[in-house]
Design an enzyme around this catalytic site. Structure first.
Site, PDB file in Angstrom:
ATOM      1  N   GLU A 277      27.747  44.885  -0.559  1.00 24.54           N
ATOM      2  CA  GLU A 277      28.389  45.064  -1.853  1.00 24.54           C
ATOM      3  C   GLU A 277      29.443  46.169  -1.778  1.00 24.54           C
ATOM      4  OE1 GLU A 277      25.774  43.996  -5.201  1.00 24.54           O
ATOM      5  OE2 GLU A 277      26.333  45.925  -6.036  1.00 24.54           O
ATOM      6  N   GLU A 280      32.349  44.708  -0.192  1.00 23.41           N
ATOM      7  CA  GLU A 280      33.012  43.807  -1.142  1.00 23.41           C
ATOM      8  C   GLU A 280      33.869  44.608  -2.119  1.00 23.41           C
ATOM      9  OE1 GLU A 280      30.329  41.295  -3.379  1.00 23.41           O
ATOM     10  OE2 GLU A 280      31.976  40.344  -4.479  1.00 23.41           O
ATOM     11  N   CYS A 297      22.196  42.336  -8.741  1.00 25.79           N
ATOM     12  CA  CYS A 297      20.810  42.456  -8.259  1.00 25.79           C
ATOM     13  C   CYS A 297      19.792  41.952  -9.251  1.00 25.79           C
ATOM     14  CB  CYS A 297      20.463  43.910  -7.983  1.00 25.79           C
ATOM     15  SG  CYS A 297      21.636  44.742  -6.958  1.00 25.79           S
ATOM     16  N   SER A 317      29.578  40.462  -8.398  1.00 28.77           N
ATOM     17  CA  SER A 317      29.522  40.492  -6.941  1.00 28.77           C
ATOM     18  C   SER A 317      28.881  39.209  -6.416  1.00 28.77           C
ATOM     19  CB  SER A 317      28.700  41.700  -6.488  1.00 28.77           C
ATOM     20  OG  SER A 317      28.285  41.527  -5.159  1.00 28.77           O
ATOM     21  N   LYS A 356      12.501  37.473 -11.540  1.00 29.18           N
ATOM     22  CA  LYS A 356      12.549  37.152 -10.110  1.00 29.18           C
ATOM     23  C   LYS A 356      11.847  35.831  -9.821  1.00 29.18           C
ATOM     24  CE  LYS A 356      14.751  40.710  -8.395  1.00 29.18           C
ATOM     25  NZ  LYS A 356      15.997  40.540  -7.657  1.00 29.18           N
ATOM     26  N   GLU A 359      14.468  33.472 -10.421  1.00 32.59           N
ATOM     27  CA  GLU A 359      15.515  33.584  -9.405  1.00 32.59           C
ATOM     28  C   GLU A 359      15.134  32.852  -8.116  1.00 32.59           C
ATOM     29  OE1 GLU A 359      16.092  37.403  -7.509  1.00 32.59           O
ATOM     30  OE2 GLU A 359      18.262  37.139  -7.529  1.00 32.59           O
ATOM     31  N   GLU A 364      20.526  27.849  -5.708  1.00 32.75           N
ATOM     32  CA  GLU A 364      21.383  28.569  -4.752  1.00 32.75           C
ATOM     33  C   GLU A 364      20.552  29.288  -3.693  1.00 32.75           C
ATOM     34  OE1 GLU A 364      21.321  29.198  -8.006  1.00 32.75           O
ATOM     35  OE2 GLU A 364      23.324  29.083  -8.892  1.00 32.75           O
ATOM     36  N   CYS A 501      14.496  48.782 -13.101  1.00 34.08           N
ATOM     37  CA  CYS A 501      13.294  48.067 -12.665  1.00 34.08           C
ATOM     38  C   CYS A 501      12.007  48.832 -12.946  1.00 34.08           C
ATOM     39  CB  CYS A 501      13.360  47.769 -11.178  1.00 34.08           C
ATOM     40  SG  CYS A 501      14.891  46.986 -10.694  1.00 34.08           S
TER      41      CYS A 501
END
Lengths: 572, 186
Positions: A277, A280, A297, A317, A356, A359, A364, A501
């Protein structure tokens, strides 16, 4: 201002509610619908107190104090009213505490015990309502809902999502999505804040404990686990320790006792995320790419931006989250190195997060019809798993995670707190751009529990402007500024949950602000006392690039560690 | 949403510029008057116009009996549950009706022929128990009379469906607590 409470003189400040003054004095009045820091609704009436001269009982959570007020907090009349309220709530509540996931952590259950409800005085019809099992993250059981409205408010006021609201009227009222559809097709971002605030078992996570137990017992499977930075500083609370205790070593030892073949630290891929990142960001800045770049994230945030701000997706990102980077590496690099068939690997991840779970099932996030991460457990579920296997966490000798993904720097560890990604990224971006380390590695301006934090940092000739938001309601404020044309920012960190988190939807149940603070402090204490505090100094990350990935943003990285997100149509 | 419905929506929303929350119920009423019900599309579009989440609009709309979320049937049956009709056994009539059509009040049959609405009083107490079908009153509706009325409607619509069997013996079945599985999101 003075009050008389239970015959004793008590000081109060004007503008206080009765509840505020009482809790300062150490007088506990029970609450159900009350949420600290939010507008009171006075819906449940469990906090009623007797005020001399008032025509009826007064709800302490919403009534302001007045000078000379005479209050009785636990008079027979008050206790009787509170007990009746609980008895009425129980009259339609299913009697299935033995089978309920919230048993032992349920406010309704403990209130019922506190108030001495020992028999059923009101026999009402038990609610029969369909459970909503459609979401990969959250299970809704409207039959157990007491309509306190905490979930509705946290979804609207904190997260700015409003996936759920009160629907219907009178005895048929329930909390539901638009058109009473499944959560999976609603605007719900799976953050799980509603689970954390729910006083009953009406909202729980979609549990993967049984699936993980089955995988561990299967000799044909190779079960590995990764654990997120914020888990080690909150898991202890599941075993009755004070908040803020880091039990990383014991937790790793417990993983081994449970039978996981390898234990990896997600903070390792957090370091890797910083390399990708950070590179990037530098690339975007130097080649005139889309700015500001926004972190990726937090999977709740990703779904949020896909639904509400699809036009800002180019700003996000392309890096996968640390969990998914780890998952991709386990079933590629690690499997090749250890000569294990990736189809045999069961990749488990322990996260402070319910999103999560969503996710890891995204299309993907895998290759060849194989998900990179198979099961996600929350911090709560890990506590459950450890208890189920009879492991005494206090008796375990600390252990360390496995190579090749076991070493971490504290830059990766502070990902667990809001501002952590930003701080870690700035530490490494400075080196990437100037070749020199930051003089002072502490970027204090982005730490803490404030909703939106901004700072600017001179890196070489460039004044990097950064913003950090946690809680999607706060993220929305920042996104509205971008939509309105704000152009000065370079880098934005967004965390779905307020505080990051450490206050995730998979963390121990409750709305304890002090616990969140203590968890955050624990992370920064680890960082403050560490030798290696920058991601680019992680020797194992460097080795991974040398042996496998090549260089940040290289073709291998792009294949495994990056992805693209798309606009998502839901009922908004 | 059809093009025609879409244009109607546009017109209604245009006549309520800005996004004041107190316009929500008038808008919902106008949309229902024009489209016959509040469709998902309509609610989402109202939400976008007023910057209110769909869940909130649905919450407001379900609070009131006047709003419906499925189109009315070709034959809209209004059944009176007022005091006089209740005394004359309208509860039984309702049970017969819901069982014969296999829908609950507020719903529409799958073939789009019938919809049921329960109302507090039709103002025809002398005719109790009373129902109306598309506004036409039918007095003293017994179970056999009800079956006959429904059959007539079917014939009018030219449906080839067999005559309705009215089963009054079996007990009303309760829906159990089954899990709801909807299509997986992508």
């Amino acid at each position: 201002m003075k009050l008389e409470v239970n015959g004793r003189e008590v000081k109060a400040e004007s503008g206080d509610t009765i509840l505020d003054s009482l809790s300062r004095e150490g007088i506990n009045v029970p609450t159900l619908c009350h949420m600290k820091g939010m507008t009171p609704t006075g819906a449940c009436r469990i906090c009623v107190v007797e005020v001399a001269g008032a025509p009826g009982l007064v709800p302490a959570c919403s009534a302001p104090v007045a000078d000379g007020m005479r209050i009785q907090t636990h008079s027979p009349r008050v206790l009787d009213a509170r007990r009746t309220i609980v008895e009425l709530l129980l009259s339609s509540h299913p009697d299935d505490c033995l089978y309920c996931g919230k048993s032992g952590r349920c406010d309704l259950q403990s209130l019922s015990q506190e108030l001495g409800v020992s028999q059923r005085r009101y026999g009402g019809d038990k609610s029969v309502k369909e459970m909503d099992l459609s979401s990969p993250s959250i299970v809704r059981d409207p039959a157990k809902c007491i309509l306190c409205g905490r979930c509705v408010r946290v979804c609207e006021e904190v997260q700015g999502v409003s996936a759920i609201d009160f629907v219907g009227r009178g005895s048929r009222t329930m909390v539901a999505t638009a058109f009473d559809k499944g959560l999976n097709v609603s605007s719900c971002v799976n953050c799980g804040q509603c689970i954390v605030v729910c006083p009953t078992g009406a909202l729980t996570e979609q549990s993967s404990v049984d699936a993980v137990v089955a995988a561990l017992a299967d000799p044909g499977k190779y079960v590995v686990v990764q654990h997120a930075p914020a888990v080690s500083v909150s898991l202890a609370e599941e075993f009755g320790y004070k908040p803020g205790k880091d039990i990383d070593g014991q937790m790793v030892a417990a993983f081994r006792r449970l039978g996981f073949a390898r234990v990896f630290d997600t903070s390792f891929t957090a370091d890797l995320t910083i390399m990708e990142e950070g590179s990037e960001l530098v690339q975007r800045v130097t080649t005139g790419g889309v700015l500001p770049m926004i972190t990726s994230c937090s999977p709740g945030w990703i779904k949020f931006v896909e639904q509400f701000y699809p036009e800002l997706l180019p700003n996000v990102s392309t890096c996968k989250s640390p969990q998914q980077m780890m998952g991709a590496l386990i079933k590629s690099f690690f499997a090749q190195r250890e000569k294990i068939d990736p189809k045999k690997i069961v990749s488990v991840s322990v996260m402070p997060c319910t999103a999560k779970k969503f996710e890891c099932g995204r299309s993907e996030m895998g290759r060849d019809f194989m998900p990179d991460v198979d099961y996600v457990l929350t911090t709560r579920e890990l506590g459950h798993l450890i208890r189920r296997f009879g492991i005494d966490i206090s008796a375990l000798k600390p252990d360390t995670a496995d190579t090749p993904f076991g070493e971490r720097t504290t830059a990766g560890k502070i990902f667990g707190a809001s501002g952590g990604v930003m701080e870690a990224a700035l530490r490494s971006a400075h080196v990437l751009i100037t070749g020199r380390e930051l003089e002072n590695l502490d970027v204090r301006a982005v730490r803490g529990l404030e909703g939106v934090k901004e700072t600017s940092l001179k890196i070489g000739d460039l004044e990097v402007k950064a913003a950090v938001a946690s809680g999607l309601g706060n993220a929305r404020k920042l996104m509205e500024q971008l939509r309105a044309g704000r152009k000065d920012l370079h880098f934005i960190e967004i965390m779905t949950c307020p505080g990051g988190c450490i206050a995730g939807g998979g963390q121990p149940i409750g709305m304890d602000a002090a616990a969140v603070k203590a968890r955050m402090q624990a992370l920064y204490d680890l960082d403050g006392s560490a030798k290696v505090r920058v991601s680019h100094a992680n020797t194992h990350v460097a080795r991974l690039y040398k042996e496998f990935l090549g260089k940040p943003l290289g073709p291998k990285s792009h294949e495994l560690l990056h992805t693209h997100y798309h606009e998502r149509k839901v009922v908004l | 949403m059809s093009l025609q419905a879409s244009t109607m929506m546009d017109e209604i929303l245009k006549s309520h510029p800005g996004s004041q929350r107190d316009h929500l119920i008038p808008i919902l009423q106008e949309v229902q008057a024009k489209l016959g019900f509040l469709s998902e599309d309509a609610v989402v579009r109202i939400g976008r116009h007023m910057r209110i989440p769909a869940s909130k609009i649905y919450g407001v709309a379900t609070f009131y009996n006047q709003f419906r979320f499925t189109p009315k049937g070709k034959f809209h049956v209004m059944l009176c549950r007022g005091t006089a009709c209740h005394v004359k056994g309208s509860a039984k009539t309702l049970e017969t009706l819901t069982k014969a059509l296999r829908i609950e009040p507020g719903q529409t049959t799958r073939d789009g022929l019938f919809s049921i609405e329960v109302v507090a009083c039709l103002g025809a107490c002398a005719l109790s128990p009373a129902i109306t079908i598309n506004g036409e009153f039918f007095p003293k509706v017994s179970q056999t009379k009800l079956a006959k009325l429904l059959d007539e409607c079917r014939q009018k619509a030219g449906a080839v469906a067999p005559a309705v069997k009215v089963d009054t013996t079996s007990k009303s079945s309760r829906r159990g607590r089954t899990g709801k599985m909807e299509e997986k999101s992508s």
